[in-house]
Design an enzyme around this catalytic site. Sequence first.
Site, short mmCIF file in Angstrom:
data_model
loop_
_atom_site.label_atom_id
_atom_site.label_comp_id
_atom_site.label_asym_id
_atom_site.label_seq_id
_atom_site.Cartn_x
_atom_site.Cartn_y
_atom_site.Cartn_z
N CYS A 193 2.45 0.40 6.36
CA CYS A 193 1.03 0.10 6.13
C CYS A 193 0.65 -1.23 6.77
CB CYS A 193 0.73 0.10 4.63
SG CYS A 193 0.70 1.77 3.96
N CYS B 95 3.69 -1.77 2.06
CA CYS B 95 4.95 -1.45 2.75
C CYS B 95 4.83 -1.79 4.25
CB CYS B 95 5.31 0.03 2.55
SG CYS B 95 4.35 1.15 3.58
N GLU C 99 1.29 12.41 -2.07
CA GLU C 99 2.70 12.73 -1.82
C GLU C 99 2.90 14.18 -1.40
OE1 GLU C 99 4.74 11.31 -5.35
OE2 GLU C 99 4.52 9.24 -4.64
N CYS D 107 0.63 6.62 2.04
CA CYS D 107 0.30 5.51 1.15
C CYS D 107 -1.21 5.37 0.95
CB CYS D 107 0.83 4.21 1.71
SG CYS D 107 2.61 4.10 1.78
N GLU E 113 -3.05 2.70 1.20
CA GLU E 113 -3.68 1.87 2.24
C GLU E 113 -4.03 2.72 3.46
OE1 GLU E 113 -0.90 1.38 0.54
OE2 GLU E 113 -0.19 -0.69 0.69
N ASN F 134 -2.55 7.12 -2.76
CA ASN F 134 -1.38 7.77 -2.16
C ASN F 134 -1.37 9.27 -2.43
OD1 ASN F 134 -0.83 6.79 -4.80
ND2 ASN F 134 1.37 6.78 -4.46
N1 THU Z 1 3.06 3.48 -1.67
C1 THU Z 1 1.78 3.16 -1.31
O1 THU Z 1 0.84 3.91 -1.55
N2 THU Z 1 1.59 1.98 -0.66
C2 THU Z 1 2.57 1.09 -0.33
O2 THU Z 1 2.30 0.10 0.34
C3 THU Z 1 3.94 1.33 -0.78
C4 THU Z 1 4.21 2.65 -1.44
C5 THU Z 1 3.29 4.76 -2.34
C6 THU Z 1 4.10 5.75 -1.55
C7 THU Z 1 4.65 6.65 -2.64
O3 THU Z 1 3.68 7.66 -2.92
C8 THU Z 1 4.75 5.74 -3.86
O4 THU Z 1 3.98 4.58 -3.54
C9 THU Z 1 6.16 5.31 -4.16
O5 THU Z 1 6.80 4.80 -3.07
#
Ligand code: THU
Length: 146
Positions: free
Chosen positions: A95, A92, A48, A57, A59, A46
Amino acid sequence: MVDPKICEQLISLARETQKNAYIPYSKFAVGAALITEDGDIFTGCNVENISYGLCNCGERTAIFSMVAKKGPTARIKHIAVTTAAEIACSPCGACRQVIQEFGPNCTVTYKSEEGFIDVKISQLLPGGFSDFVDSSGKVKSIQSGQ
Ligand code: THU
Protein backbone atom coordinates in the site's frame (compact mmCIF):
# COMPACT_ATOMS: atom_id res chain seq x y z
CA MET A 1 -0.02 21.00 5.82
CA VAL A 2 -2.54 18.83 7.62
CA ASP A 3 -5.99 20.30 8.15
CA PRO A 4 -7.14 18.86 11.51
CA LYS A 5 -10.82 19.09 10.54
CA ILE A 6 -10.22 17.17 7.29
CA CYS A 7 -8.09 14.68 9.18
CA GLU A 8 -10.91 14.02 11.64
CA GLN A 9 -13.38 13.69 8.79
CA LEU A 10 -11.14 11.15 7.01
CA ILE A 11 -10.72 9.09 10.18
CA SER A 12 -14.46 9.10 10.74
CA LEU A 13 -15.19 8.06 7.13
CA ALA A 14 -12.55 5.32 7.29
CA ARG A 15 -14.15 3.96 10.47
CA GLU A 16 -17.54 4.01 8.78
CA THR A 17 -16.18 2.20 5.71
CA GLN A 18 -14.34 -0.49 7.68
CA LYS A 19 -17.81 -1.79 8.59
CA ASN A 20 -18.13 -2.95 4.96
CA ALA A 21 -14.90 -4.97 4.99
CA TYR A 22 -15.14 -8.49 3.55
CA ILE A 23 -12.94 -10.34 6.02
CA PRO A 24 -14.07 -13.96 6.48
CA TYR A 25 -10.44 -15.12 6.79
CA SER A 26 -8.54 -12.59 8.90
CA LYS A 27 -11.51 -11.00 10.72
CA PHE A 28 -9.35 -7.87 10.66
CA ALA A 29 -11.39 -4.95 9.31
CA VAL A 30 -9.54 -2.02 7.76
CA GLY A 31 -11.00 1.23 6.49
CA ALA A 32 -9.40 4.03 4.50
CA ALA A 33 -10.50 7.45 3.38
CA LEU A 34 -8.59 9.88 1.20
CA ILE A 35 -8.97 13.41 -0.07
CA THR A 36 -7.58 14.31 -3.47
CA GLU A 37 -5.51 17.41 -4.24
CA ASP A 38 -8.68 18.94 -5.66
CA GLY A 39 -10.89 18.10 -2.71
CA ASP A 40 -12.80 14.93 -3.61
CA ILE A 41 -13.14 12.17 -1.04
CA PHE A 42 -12.94 8.39 -1.62
CA THR A 43 -13.19 5.49 0.79
CA GLY A 44 -12.24 1.83 0.82
CA CYS A 45 -12.17 -1.30 2.96
CA ASN A 46 -10.26 -4.55 2.72
CA VAL A 47 -11.76 -7.24 0.50
CA GLU A 48 -10.43 -10.75 1.05
CA ASN A 49 -10.50 -13.90 -1.05
CA ILE A 50 -10.26 -17.63 -0.41
CA SER A 51 -7.15 -17.46 -2.56
CA TYR A 52 -5.37 -15.40 0.12
CA GLY A 53 -2.92 -13.67 -2.20
CA LEU A 54 -5.83 -11.89 -3.88
CA CYS A 55 -6.83 -9.99 -0.73
CA ASN A 56 -7.02 -6.25 -1.34
CA CYS A 57 -6.19 -3.79 1.42
CA GLY A 58 -8.47 -0.93 2.44
CA GLU A 59 -5.99 1.71 1.27
CA ARG A 60 -5.73 0.28 -2.23
CA THR A 61 -9.50 -0.12 -2.52
CA ALA A 62 -9.87 3.62 -1.81
CA ILE A 63 -7.11 4.57 -4.25
CA PHE A 64 -8.40 2.36 -7.07
CA SER A 65 -11.85 3.79 -6.52
CA MET A 66 -10.37 7.30 -6.87
CA VAL A 67 -8.69 6.37 -10.16
CA ALA A 68 -11.84 4.67 -11.46
CA LYS A 69 -13.86 7.81 -10.81
CA LYS A 70 -11.38 10.60 -11.60
CA GLY A 71 -8.90 9.04 -13.99
CA PRO A 72 -5.14 8.51 -13.98
CA THR A 73 -4.12 12.07 -13.13
CA ALA A 74 -5.89 12.13 -9.75
CA ARG A 75 -3.55 12.71 -6.81
CA ILE A 76 -3.95 11.97 -3.10
CA LYS A 77 -3.44 14.85 -0.70
CA HIS A 78 -4.15 12.98 2.52
CA ILE A 79 -5.19 9.41 3.37
CA ALA A 80 -6.31 8.03 6.73
CA VAL A 81 -6.36 4.36 7.73
CA THR A 82 -8.33 2.80 10.58
CA THR A 83 -8.93 -0.68 11.95
CA ALA A 84 -11.91 -2.05 13.83
CA ALA A 85 -9.43 -3.51 16.32
CA GLU A 86 -8.29 0.06 17.10
CA ILE A 87 -4.72 -1.14 17.45
CA ALA A 88 -1.56 0.57 16.26
CA CYS A 89 -1.40 -0.33 12.56
CA SER A 90 0.54 1.30 9.73
CA PRO A 91 -0.01 0.69 6.00
CA CYS A 92 1.62 -2.42 4.54
CA GLY A 93 4.52 -2.16 2.11
CA ALA A 94 2.39 -2.77 -0.98
CA CYS A 95 0.00 0.00 0.00
CA ARG A 96 2.89 2.40 0.69
CA GLN A 97 4.12 1.84 -2.86
CA VAL A 98 0.64 2.46 -4.30
CA ILE A 99 0.10 5.54 -2.11
CA GLN A 100 3.43 6.91 -3.39
CA GLU A 101 2.35 6.35 -7.01
CA PHE A 102 -0.75 8.50 -6.66
CA GLY A 103 0.34 10.84 -3.85
CA PRO A 104 4.09 11.38 -3.78
CA ASN A 105 3.66 14.39 -1.47
CA CYS A 106 0.72 13.13 0.54
CA THR A 107 0.22 12.70 4.26
CA VAL A 108 -0.78 9.36 5.76
CA THR A 109 -2.66 9.24 9.07
CA TYR A 110 -2.74 6.01 11.04
CA LYS A 111 -2.81 4.83 14.62
CA SER A 112 0.53 4.42 16.37
CA GLU A 113 1.15 3.32 19.96
CA GLU A 114 0.70 7.01 20.84
CA GLY A 115 -2.58 7.48 18.95
CA PHE A 116 -3.16 8.84 15.44
CA ILE A 117 -0.11 10.33 13.77
CA ASP A 118 0.37 12.14 10.45
CA VAL A 119 3.38 11.04 8.40
CA LYS A 120 4.55 11.96 4.91
CA ILE A 121 4.60 9.02 2.48
CA SER A 122 8.27 9.80 1.75
CA GLN A 123 9.01 8.97 5.40
CA LEU A 124 7.02 5.74 5.22
CA LEU A 125 8.68 4.56 2.01
CA PRO A 126 12.29 5.72 1.88
CA GLY A 127 14.02 4.23 -1.13
CA GLY A 128 10.76 3.11 -2.70
CA PHE A 129 10.69 2.00 -6.32
CA SER A 130 10.42 5.17 -8.36
CA ASP A 131 10.55 6.68 -11.80
CA PHE A 132 13.00 4.64 -13.85
CA VAL A 133 12.98 6.62 -17.08
CA ASP A 134 14.41 10.10 -17.56
CA SER A 135 12.64 12.90 -19.43
CA SER A 136 13.90 11.56 -22.78
CA GLY A 137 12.43 8.14 -22.03
CA LYS A 138 15.79 6.51 -21.32
CA VAL A 139 16.02 3.98 -18.51
CA LYS A 140 17.97 5.49 -15.62
CA SER A 141 19.30 4.04 -12.39
CA ILE A 142 17.19 4.38 -9.27
CA GLN A 143 19.10 5.62 -6.24
CA SER A 144 18.17 3.77 -3.10
CA GLY A 145 17.66 5.66 0.14
CA GLN A 146 15.79 8.58 -1.41
N1 THU B 1 -4.72 -4.94 5.44
C1 THU B 1 -5.15 -3.73 4.99
O1 THU B 1 -6.30 -3.56 4.59
N2 THU B 1 -4.24 -2.72 4.95
C2 THU B 1 -2.94 -2.81 5.34
O2 THU B 1 -2.19 -1.86 5.18
C3 THU B 1 -2.46 -4.05 5.94
C4 THU B 1 -3.39 -5.21 5.92
C5 THU B 1 -5.67 -6.06 5.45
C6 THU B 1 -5.33 -7.18 4.50
C7 THU B 1 -6.07 -8.34 5.13
O3 THU B 1 -7.42 -8.34 4.64
C8 THU B 1 -6.10 -8.02 6.62
O4 THU B 1 -5.74 -6.64 6.71
C9 THU B 1 -5.12 -8.83 7.42
O5 THU B 1 -3.86 -8.80 6.90
